[in-house]
Design an enzyme around this catalytic site. Structure first.
Site, short mmCIF file in Angstrom:
data_model
loop_
_atom_site.label_atom_id
_atom_site.label_comp_id
_atom_site.label_asym_id
_atom_site.label_seq_id
_atom_site.Cartn_x
_atom_site.Cartn_y
_atom_site.Cartn_z
N CYS A 59 0.85 -1.12 -0.01
CA CYS A 59 -0.13 -0.06 0.16
C CYS A 59 0.76 1.17 0.10
O CYS A 59 1.77 1.41 0.76
CB CYS A 59 -0.99 -0.12 1.28
SG CYS A 59 -1.95 1.60 1.60
N ASP A 94 0.15 -6.07 -0.64
CA ASP A 94 -0.77 -6.35 -1.56
C ASP A 94 -0.38 -7.51 -2.30
O ASP A 94 0.72 -7.68 -3.15
CB ASP A 94 -1.23 -5.24 -2.36
CG ASP A 94 -1.68 -4.16 -1.63
OD1 ASP A 94 -2.63 -4.21 -0.56
OD2 ASP A 94 -1.49 -2.79 -1.83
#
Length: 281
Positions: free
Chosen positions: A188, A195
């Protein structure tokens, strides 16, 4: 212009218990696009495909309803919606009565459209489809089609984007290939939280060296950027360094906070992929 740092990411945020469209937090696509050399005229088409697994509201008689929402945001919009704000917004439906799923769909479409097109001289809608529980069994799971790059036994040493790794056989017969990897990982932009994703590369043109492509995709491992920005960076690096005649990049990221985001970018007009989740999603 709003920035990611002004959003609710990484900050304590109380859940609104009644519907509140103001919770949606748009972030301009422009700064990150300028960073990779993009101007007003985009070299690609596409959309961001969202899936919301945590959607609930009340009937007029107070009975809770649950559903899944598929939301399609065109890549031409000037803004994205920050994902935590989207989660908070959807949770604000929880204690709000609606006449039915159609009213919920129309409200989401209107609110998200306003946020992603905010500041633009003209606006268009986003796509919203509500899946009710009686349709859940028809929601398929399918892995991305293509030849797996992950089969390759290669050495990986770079974990920030390294487009210089990319190689293509410019002097040889062009090919058409679909290549996939489950080893995409980024973080992120604001919180640094991981992620995880899978990526599909479809192209026609000089054959891309598969080992170098896998090394390049792995090089995103410690990179901080939103999903949409990562996919556009991958597209532009392949487009400029490997010079395909056609290119499409599609990533499916695992969900966080009940949401997954799946960006698709194509050098030529093409329908967005069907929003079908993978096993990890």
């Amino acid at each position: 212009m709003t920035t990611p740092e002004q959003s609710q990411l990484g900050k304590p945020a109380p859940y609104a218990d009644r519907y509140d469209a103001s919770l949606l937090f748009p972030i301009s696509r422009r700064p990150k696009r300028e960073e990779i050399g993009l101007g007003e005229t985009l070299p690609f088409f596409g959309a961001d495909l969202w899936t919301a697994f945590e959607l609930s509201w009340l009937t007029p008689r107070g009975k809770p309803q649950v559903a899944i929402a598929h939301v399609t945001v065109p890549c031409e919009t000037p803004n994205i919606v920050e994902s935590k704000s989207f989660k908070l917004y959807l949770n604000s439906f929880t204690n709000e009565p609606f006449a039915g799923a159609d009213e919920v769909r129309d409200r989401i479409r209107a609110d998200v459209s306003e946020a992603v097109w905010r500041g633009a001289p003209s606006q268009a809608g986003v796509g919203v489809r509500i899946v009710m529980p009686e349709q859940f069994d028809a929601e398929p799971i399918h892995e991305l089609d293509g030849l797996s790059l992950d089969r390759l036994d290669i050495e990986c040493t770079q974990y920030t984007p390294a487009p210089e790794l990319l190689k293509a056989a410019a002097g040889e017969q062009p090919v058409t290939e679909t290549l996939v990897s489950n080893l995409l990982k980024s973080n992120c932009l604001v919180t640094g939280q991981p992620d995880w994703g899978s990526v599909q590369v479809r192209y026609s043109g000089p054959q891309i060296d598969q080992g170098s492509l896998l090394q390049y995709l792995v090089s995103f491992r410690n990179h901080n950027e939103f999903h949409e920005q990562c996919v556009e960076r991958i597209f532009m690096d392949l487009w400029t360094r490997c010079r395909p005649t056609k290119l499409a990049v599609y990533a499916r990221y695992t969900r966080r906070g009940g949401l997954d985001i799946n960006p698709f970018r194509s050098s030529h007009p093409a329908p967005a992929p069907t929003n079908v989740r993978t096993a990890r999603q």
